[in-house]
Design an enzyme around this catalytic site. Structure first.
Site, PDB file in Angstrom:
ATOM      1  N   LYS A  40       0.831  -1.202   0.000  1.00  0.00           N
ATOM      2  CA  LYS A  40       0.000   0.000   0.000  1.00  0.00           C
ATOM      3  C   LYS A  40       0.867   1.254   0.000  1.00  0.00           C
ATOM      4  O   LYS A  40       0.654   2.179  -0.798  1.00  0.00           O
ATOM      5  CB  LYS A  40      -0.904  -0.022   1.236  1.00  0.00           C
ATOM      6  CG  LYS A  40      -2.109   0.876   1.146  1.00  0.00           C
ATOM      7  CD  LYS A  40      -2.956   0.788   2.417  1.00  0.00           C
ATOM      8  CE  LYS A  40      -3.711  -0.529   2.507  1.00  0.00           C
ATOM      9  NZ  LYS A  40      -4.367  -0.716   3.811  1.00  0.00           N
ATOM     10  N   ARG A 109      -3.101   3.162   8.599  1.00  0.00           N
ATOM     11  CA  ARG A 109      -3.456   2.007   7.768  1.00  0.00           C
ATOM     12  C   ARG A 109      -2.326   0.999   7.750  1.00  0.00           C
ATOM     13  O   ARG A 109      -1.177   1.354   7.504  1.00  0.00           O
ATOM     14  CB  ARG A 109      -3.726   2.467   6.325  1.00  0.00           C
ATOM     15  CG  ARG A 109      -4.452   3.785   6.229  1.00  0.00           C
ATOM     16  CD  ARG A 109      -4.478   4.352   4.815  1.00  0.00           C
ATOM     17  NE  ARG A 109      -5.141   3.500   3.852  1.00  0.00           N
ATOM     18  CZ  ARG A 109      -5.206   3.790   2.558  1.00  0.00           C
ATOM     19  NH1 ARG A 109      -4.620   4.898   2.078  1.00  0.00           N
ATOM     20  NH2 ARG A 109      -5.855   2.989   1.740  1.00  0.00           N
ATOM     21  N   GLY A 118      -6.272 -10.808   6.528  1.00  0.00           N
ATOM     22  CA  GLY A 118      -6.390 -11.187   7.927  1.00  0.00           C
ATOM     23  C   GLY A 118      -5.811 -10.175   8.892  1.00  0.00           C
ATOM     24  O   GLY A 118      -5.821 -10.370  10.098  1.00  0.00           O
ATOM     25  N   MET A 120      -4.943  -6.283  10.718  1.00  0.00           N
ATOM     26  CA  MET A 120      -5.714  -5.247  11.385  1.00  0.00           C
ATOM     27  C   MET A 120      -6.364  -4.328  10.365  1.00  0.00           C
ATOM     28  O   MET A 120      -5.826  -4.070   9.312  1.00  0.00           O
ATOM     29  CB  MET A 120      -4.782  -4.409  12.243  1.00  0.00           C
ATOM     30  CG  MET A 120      -5.538  -3.386  13.053  1.00  0.00           C
ATOM     31  SD  MET A 120      -4.487  -2.057  13.603  1.00  0.00           S
ATOM     32  CE  MET A 120      -4.937  -0.788  12.469  1.00  0.00           C
ATOM     33  N   ARG A 363      -3.328  -1.085  -6.543  1.00  0.00           N
ATOM     34  CA  ARG A 363      -2.396  -2.211  -6.595  1.00  0.00           C
ATOM     35  C   ARG A 363      -2.739  -3.048  -7.822  1.00  0.00           C
ATOM     36  O   ARG A 363      -3.837  -2.948  -8.370  1.00  0.00           O
ATOM     37  CB  ARG A 363      -2.481  -3.056  -5.328  1.00  0.00           C
ATOM     38  CG  ARG A 363      -3.776  -3.790  -5.243  1.00  0.00           C
ATOM     39  CD  ARG A 363      -3.984  -4.480  -3.942  1.00  0.00           C
ATOM     40  NE  ARG A 363      -5.421  -4.600  -3.769  1.00  0.00           N
ATOM     41  CZ  ARG A 363      -6.038  -4.841  -2.650  1.00  0.00           C
ATOM     42  NH1 ARG A 363      -5.360  -4.942  -1.543  1.00  0.00           N
ATOM     43  NH2 ARG A 363      -7.332  -4.948  -2.609  1.00  0.00           N
ATOM     44  N   HIS A 487      -5.261 -37.209   4.127  1.00  0.00           N
ATOM     45  CA  HIS A 487      -4.909 -38.267   3.175  1.00  0.00           C
ATOM     46  C   HIS A 487      -5.716 -38.119   1.884  1.00  0.00           C
ATOM     47  O   HIS A 487      -5.169 -38.123   0.787  1.00  0.00           O
ATOM     48  CB  HIS A 487      -5.174 -39.631   3.810  1.00  0.00           C
ATOM     49  CG  HIS A 487      -4.881 -40.793   2.904  1.00  0.00           C
ATOM     50  ND1 HIS A 487      -5.847 -41.368   2.115  1.00  0.00           N
ATOM     51  CD2 HIS A 487      -3.729 -41.438   2.636  1.00  0.00           C
ATOM     52  CE1 HIS A 487      -5.309 -42.355   1.414  1.00  0.00           C
ATOM     53  NE2 HIS A 487      -4.015 -42.422   1.711  1.00  0.00           N
ATOM     54  N   SER A 849      17.419 -41.137 -13.295  1.00  0.00           N
ATOM     55  CA  SER A 849      16.122 -40.510 -13.151  1.00  0.00           C
ATOM     56  C   SER A 849      15.849 -40.437 -11.658  1.00  0.00           C
ATOM     57  O   SER A 849      15.844 -41.461 -10.968  1.00  0.00           O
ATOM     58  CB  SER A 849      15.053 -41.333 -13.863  1.00  0.00           C
ATOM     59  OG  SER A 849      13.790 -40.739 -13.648  1.00  0.00           O
ATOM     60  N   CYS A 917      11.330 -38.376 -12.175  1.00  0.00           N
ATOM     61  CA  CYS A 917      10.053 -39.006 -12.488  1.00  0.00           C
ATOM     62  C   CYS A 917       9.139 -39.080 -11.271  1.00  0.00           C
ATOM     63  O   CYS A 917       8.118 -39.723 -11.302  1.00  0.00           O
ATOM     64  CB  CYS A 917      10.256 -40.380 -13.099  1.00  0.00           C
ATOM     65  SG  CYS A 917      11.074 -41.522 -11.983  1.00  0.00           S
ATOM     66  N   TYR A 937      15.250 -33.131 -18.014  1.00  0.00           N
ATOM     67  CA  TYR A 937      13.802 -33.206 -18.179  1.00  0.00           C
ATOM     68  C   TYR A 937      13.105 -33.510 -16.861  1.00  0.00           C
ATOM     69  O   TYR A 937      13.726 -33.983 -15.911  1.00  0.00           O
ATOM     70  CB  TYR A 937      13.424 -34.266 -19.216  1.00  0.00           C
ATOM     71  CG  TYR A 937      13.676 -35.688 -18.781  1.00  0.00           C
ATOM     72  CD1 TYR A 937      12.698 -36.399 -18.087  1.00  0.00           C
ATOM     73  CD2 TYR A 937      14.889 -36.327 -19.042  1.00  0.00           C
ATOM     74  CE1 TYR A 937      12.925 -37.696 -17.666  1.00  0.00           C
ATOM     75  CE2 TYR A 937      15.130 -37.618 -18.632  1.00  0.00           C
ATOM     76  CZ  TYR A 937      14.150 -38.306 -17.939  1.00  0.00           C
ATOM     77  OH  TYR A 937      14.369 -39.579 -17.509  1.00  0.00           O
TER      78      TYR A 937
HETATM   79  P1  ADP Z   1      -7.711  -2.076   3.514  1.00  0.00           P
HETATM   80  O1  ADP Z   1      -6.307  -2.523   3.336  1.00  0.00           O
HETATM   81  O2  ADP Z   1      -8.496  -2.959   4.390  1.00  0.00           O
HETATM   82  O3  ADP Z   1      -8.357  -1.723   2.220  1.00  0.00           O
HETATM   83  P2  ADP Z   1      -7.310   0.747   3.873  1.00  0.00           P
HETATM   84  O4  ADP Z   1      -6.136   1.236   4.630  1.00  0.00           O
HETATM   85  O5  ADP Z   1      -7.190   0.816   2.423  1.00  0.00           O
HETATM   86  O6  ADP Z   1      -7.629  -0.725   4.376  1.00  0.00           O
HETATM   87  O7  ADP Z   1      -8.535   1.610   4.373  1.00  0.00           O
HETATM   88  C1  ADP Z   1      -9.843   1.167   4.625  1.00  0.00           C
HETATM   89  C2  ADP Z   1     -10.809   2.106   3.952  1.00  0.00           C
HETATM   90  O8  ADP Z   1     -10.608   3.435   4.398  1.00  0.00           O
HETATM   91  C3  ADP Z   1     -10.643   2.137   2.468  1.00  0.00           C
HETATM   92  O9  ADP Z   1     -11.893   2.244   1.876  1.00  0.00           O
HETATM   93  C4  ADP Z   1      -9.846   3.377   2.238  1.00  0.00           C
HETATM   94  O10 ADP Z   1     -10.081   3.895   0.963  1.00  0.00           O
HETATM   95  C5  ADP Z   1     -10.352   4.295   3.326  1.00  0.00           C
HETATM   96  N1  ADP Z   1      -9.345   5.262   3.728  1.00  0.00           N
HETATM   97  C6  ADP Z   1      -8.116   4.993   4.165  1.00  0.00           C
HETATM   98  N2  ADP Z   1      -7.426   6.120   4.408  1.00  0.00           N
HETATM   99  C7  ADP Z   1      -8.247   7.141   4.118  1.00  0.00           C
HETATM  100  C8  ADP Z   1      -8.106   8.547   4.154  1.00  0.00           C
HETATM  101  N3  ADP Z   1      -6.972   9.128   4.517  1.00  0.00           N
HETATM  102  N4  ADP Z   1      -9.150   9.288   3.790  1.00  0.00           N
HETATM  103  C9  ADP Z   1     -10.321   8.704   3.422  1.00  0.00           C
HETATM  104  N5  ADP Z   1     -10.519   7.378   3.352  1.00  0.00           N
HETATM  105  C10 ADP Z   1      -9.492   6.590   3.699  1.00  0.00           C
HETATM  106 MG    MG Z   2      -7.791  -0.557   0.966  1.00  0.00          MG
END
Ligand code: ADP
Ligand code: MG
Ligand code: MG
Length: 976
Positions: A40, A109, A118, A120, A363, A487, A849, A917, A937
């Protein structure tokens, strides 16, 4: 460009003695610093540098996280660095974090190198407090038309309650449902349908309730100090790296546990400021089809995750054109910029604040297997990438997925579909594919019914090695217990058979031959069920199945627009003794065949390119002419393993019994003579199917007792006969033989070359059959290329004895037939001693082999059939293995022996041909290893041949790129 820097950690400060730099402004990073800044952060930086509208902010590195996790405390310099970057941010924004009359707010974030659902969640609106919430409301109202105050008030309190909610849940660990319940109560009290119906007053009251929840649940006040909020949130992101969910996810996805996560601090922009604001997600292309277009969702007057959380109905992104045409146009133009820049499908998060568009994330987006192939070639046609790059954008797992038959989606799509074929369970998708058959609950019935032409699904609570026959006979396997490494799952994947395991909703009662599904549905033996190993779903009845168009293509049943000539390994460096390929497309389909669609064409183009660049040849493990022919259509360049024991089963069992019971040389010779013509015919079929290509025939390998009746059954039979006073002479002798040959550890007993050395004439008979079949094939005008392989050799002496005998037989057949037969004699390397003495063994071998299945068992000292059910799951859970060593080669242990044996063997005999093999030959990671180890191979099951071809191409490219990177680094050092 490379995704990571192989030479340094990526931190420019690494090379010097200055302390690590832990914080990077968005303008300081770029997309190639994912190791350091997380995905990110690296992409926020990249977009910032592209001049796209990204709210300013900074990223705390994964190194800071690692330091924190190692020491249990933030590195001392981190706080100062964060302060300095915060000060810069405040100067840029013209206000301070949490400033009472005009607060700067930020989001904190998480963002690891790999996207990890998974982890935070993000905390938005950090910086708000009891006083600044009023400042925020006033600022939001400023300059707005009359009546704007109420909306501004609402916005400010909405933002505040969101902060307490997110902070409470993710930083203070309060159960999120408590907040949700409180919102529901507020809505109920008001009779409100929707969160937008709550006004400023309601939200202000909700804030008080939320604060009370925090007080009660977390035992502390919600912190009012903005900086404290930020610091606690940063620490919570660090800690979340080791949270249960994150660890579980990493284990499943094989992401290393020591990478750490970065933390992004990003100034807030607000989509919840009114109807002219909103938030959305978009793809630059359809992730399912790959086609360009406008794909995404938009939600007005909303913040952050609202758009995916389903709290209100989103609108299709295309509608933004009517809501806010200026932002819409700008968004489309940014999407184009991103595609051209990343040269790939991107996904995007954006927010519109009062008509101004902001980019919050991008991304390279996930996509389906089919889209991966289509997009790769679409980008080639757009001139954005070349074919090399296209090949790196797809992988063998995706190709394998495209090759499985599937249920006809139309039959399942609507509710009508599921009603006609009710889904009765949802288990674990253990081995892909779609299988339909009659329910059977034991292997015996599975075998019996399938012999009479029925298709069956074997249903067990869990399977064990005794179920093998039944599993082979069944179309698919369904279990109610066990996970992806049970299994059933492992064996089914190995066989390429559809499997759903761990369908815990099912009560399987094998004794009464039925299972019960939720809702009291009872399925009895013989009822039809359909299982989808790609989704884990189980249906009642027969769901229609459609063949994979990709397999139809490999089978030559689909016509390509223009049948381009196939480039093949001849185009690459010559591989000792392996001639050109015949890929699927070499089969010329008739004019009435269906024409390839975009997907098939994409697969065709990428496969051709893989064939052109790969160095490894790909052969198939095939025991019958039919399998061999299919393997050849799939592009196999020969047979790497024909297991002759499979030719000793069925009606021939009796002949084998006679061989074992033979009293003296004469009887034995007679038994062997009876087997010889049968074997000869088997081999002729293989030579025909693989004309011009090498065919490796392994002499008899398994323990002899496998050909004999079960000891208990036989004992009972003999005892009964004796009780009836009519003893059967033959059964008695058989029982004696069974006792004689009974072994505690048959896999480590009389098998392979040992068998050949103690049963006189057995190997000679097989060699003779091979030579005679080859001679006949030559007379038919064919070009047989026989290779005879001696299994389970541990020392060169064993091989020398067999070799001498084999050469004598070959000389006889040459003399008798007058044909100049070339038959290579080689050995398997599947015992540690063989690998360790490979230099000596090569003196008597034309080829090696690697039998990596047995080698894995003997190097680790465990037997696959026994351990997968007993302790593998525990090992995988504890992280002792990332993946079963039977699935992907253990590079450090087994792999080290392979490398060593390859090196020593070639030192003795430079033209020694090297192959593998074991089942690893069709495993993508293992194929890369065998390429690196310099083998000639790999050989795998016919169905995996295309996967191995593709991965062999990718391995060659990866090697080339790594070499180029090293060259580049060396250049940098010399010019520095
Ligand atoms: P995730 O990885 O779970 O997508 P994000 O860090 O991207 O988490 O953020 C969760 C949500 O909050 C997303 O919809 C993101 O666009 C929004 N968001 C994150 N930072 C900001 C910000 N600075 N202003 C407005 N919206 C934000
Ligand atoms: Mg996001
Ligand atoms: Mg073996």
């Amino acid at each position: 460009m490379l995704d990571s820097h192989p030479i340094t950690s990526g931190n420019p400060k690494d090379q010097t003695n200055t302390p690590l730099k832990f914080v990077y402004d968005f303008s300081e990073g770029n997309k190639d610093l994912k190791d350091l800044l997380g995905g990110k952060g690296a992409n926020l930086a990249e977009m910032t540098n592209l001049g796209l509208p990204v709210p300013p902010g900074f990223t705390i590195t994964t190194e800071a996280c690692r330091a924190y996790l190692a020491d249990g405390a933030e590195p001392p310099s981190l706080r100062d660095e964060v302060s300095a970057h915060l000060a810069t941010l405040e100067a840029t924004m013209g206000r301070r974090l949490g400033q009472e009359d005009d607060p700067l707010l930020v989001s904190v974030r998480s963002g690891a190198k790999f996207s990890m659902p998974g982890m935070m969640d993000t905390v938005l609106n950090i910086g708000l407090g009891d006083r600044s919430v009023r400042g925020l409301a006033r600022r939001a109202a400023a300059g707005q038309p009359a009546g704007g105050e109420a909306a501004a008030e609402r916005f400010a309190w909405d933002s505040y309650r969101r902060l307490i909610q997110m902070f409470g849940r993710t930083v203070l660990g309060v159960d999120g449902e408590l907040f949700e319940d409180a919102i529901d109560d507020a809505k109920l009290a008001k009779g409100a349908a929707d969160d937008l119906d709550l006004d400023a007053e309601d939200l202000r009251a909700l804030v008080e309730v939320f604060k009370e929840i925090v007080r009660r649940e977390a035992g502390r006040e919600f912190p009012q100090d903005p900086r404290e909020q930020m610091d606690l949130a940063i620490r919570a992101v660090f800690d979340s790296w080791n949270g249960d969910r994150a660890r579980l996810y990493r284990r499943q996805e094989r992401i290393p546990g020591d990478l750490g996560t970065a933390v992004n601090v990003c100034s807030m922009v607000f989509g919840n400021l009114g109807p002219d604001s909103g938030t959305g997600v978009a793809f630059t292309r359809d992730p399912a089809s790959g086609h360009q277009g406008v794909y995404g969702d938009y939600l007005a007057n909303a913040q952050g995750e609202d758009v995916v959380a389903g709290i209100r109905n989103t609108v299709p992104l295309a509608e933004l054109e009517h809501i806010d045409p200026a932002s819409y146009d700008q968004l489309l133009s940014i999407m184009e910029t991103l595609e051209n820049h990343y040269r790939d499908l991107c996904d995007i998060e954006f927010t519109i604040e009062r008509g101004k568009l902001w980019m919050l994330q991008t991304r390279v987006g996930k996509r389906t297997a089919g889209a991966a192939f289509r997009i790769a070639t679409q980008l080639v046609d757009q001139g954005l990438i070349d074919m090399d790059e296209a090949l790196t954008r797809v992988n063998g797992a995706q190709l394998a997925q495209l090759m499985f038959p599937r249920f006809d989606l139309a039959a399942l799509a609507e509710h009508g579909g599921e009603a006609k074929h009710p889904r009765i369970a949802w288990g674990i998708a253990a081995s892909p594919g779609a299988a339909v058959g009659k329910a059977v609950f034991d292997s015996y019935t599975a075998v019996k019914w399938s012999r009479s032409g029925e298709k069956v699904i074997l249903i067990r609570r869990e399977t064990n090695p005794d179920d093998l026959d039944g599993m082979i006979a069944a179309e698919g396997i369904l279990t109610s217990r066990g996970g992806k490494t049970s299994h059933a799952a492992v064996v089914a994947r190995g066989m390429g058979k559809t499997c759903v395991c761990g369908a815990e909703e099912l009560e399987v009662d094998t004794k009464r031959r039925r299972f019960t599904a939720p809702g009291g549905i009872v399925v009895e033996e013989g009822d039809l069920v359909s299982i989808d190993g790609s989704t884990g779903k189980v249906y009642l009845g027969r769901v229609p199945v459609v063949a994979s168009p990709v397999v139809e293509y490999f089978e030559g049943r689909i016509r390509l627009p223009e049948q381009t000539p196939v480039a093949g390994p001849e185009a690459g460096p010559a591989t000792a003794g392996v001639t050109g390929p015949t890929t699927g497309s070499a089969v010329d389909p008739g004019a009435d065949q269906p024409v390839a669609d975009e997907l098939v064409t994409a697969v065709h183009r990428i496969m051709n390119h893989a064939d052109a660049v790969r160095r490894l040849a790909v052969r198939a493990n095939a025991d019958t002419a039919e399998d061999a022919a299919r393997a050849r259509r799939f592009g196999a360049q020969g047979i790497g393993l024909c297991r002759t024991e499979h030719m000793f089963l069925g009606e021939r069992r009796e002949l084998v019994e006679q061989l074992i019971l033979a009293d003296g040389d004469e009887e034995r010779a007679a038994a062997l003579e009876a087997l010889r013509p049968l074997q000869r015919e088997d081999f002729r079929g293989l030579f025909r199917a693989m004309d011009g290509l090498p065919v490796t025939i392994r002499l008899l390998d398994p323990p002899l007792h496998e050909f004999l009746p079960d000891i208990t059954d036989l004992s009972v039979r003999v005892a009964l006969a004796e009780a009836r006073r009519e003893p059967q002479e033959n059964d008695l002798r058989l029982l004696q033989a069974v006792h004689r040959l009974h072994e505690q550890n048959p896999m480590l007993g009389l098998r392979g070359v040992r068998l050949g050395l103690v049963v006189p004439g057995l190997f000679a008979m097989q060699v003779r059959a091979v030579a005679e079949a080859a001679a006949e094939h030559v007379r038919e005008g064919g070009r047989p290329r026989a290779e005879v392989m001696i299994p389970l050799v541990g020392t060169v002496q064993e091989l020398e004895i067999v070799r001498e005998e084999a050469e004598a037989v070959l000389a006889e057949v040459r003399a008798a037939t007058g044909e100049e037969l070339e038959v290579a004699l080689g050995t398997m390397i599947e015992l540690p001693r063989a690998a360790l003495t490979a230099g000596q063994i090569a003196e008597a071998a034309d080829f090696f082999s690697f039998g990596t299945n047995d080698l894995t068992q003997t190097v680790w000292g465990f037997s696959r059939d026994d351990v997968e059910a007993s302790f593998f799951t525990a090992y995988l859970e504890k992280g002792i293995f990332g993946v079963s060593p039977f699935e992907t080669i253990d590079r450090d242990g087994v792999g080290a022996l392979v490398r060593r044996a390859a090196r020593d063997g070639r030192a003795t005999r430079p033209d020694l041909k090297l192959g593998v093999c074991g089942e690893h030959g069709g495993d993508p990671d293992s194929v890369h290893f065998f390429h690196e180890a310099g083998l000639d191979y790999v050989s795998c099951s016919p169905f995996r041949v295309p996967v191995a071809r593709l991965e062999a191409g990718r391995a060659a490219l990866a090697e080339r790129r790594a070499a180029a990177a090293v060259g580049l680094a060396a250049e940098r050092v010399t010019t520095a």
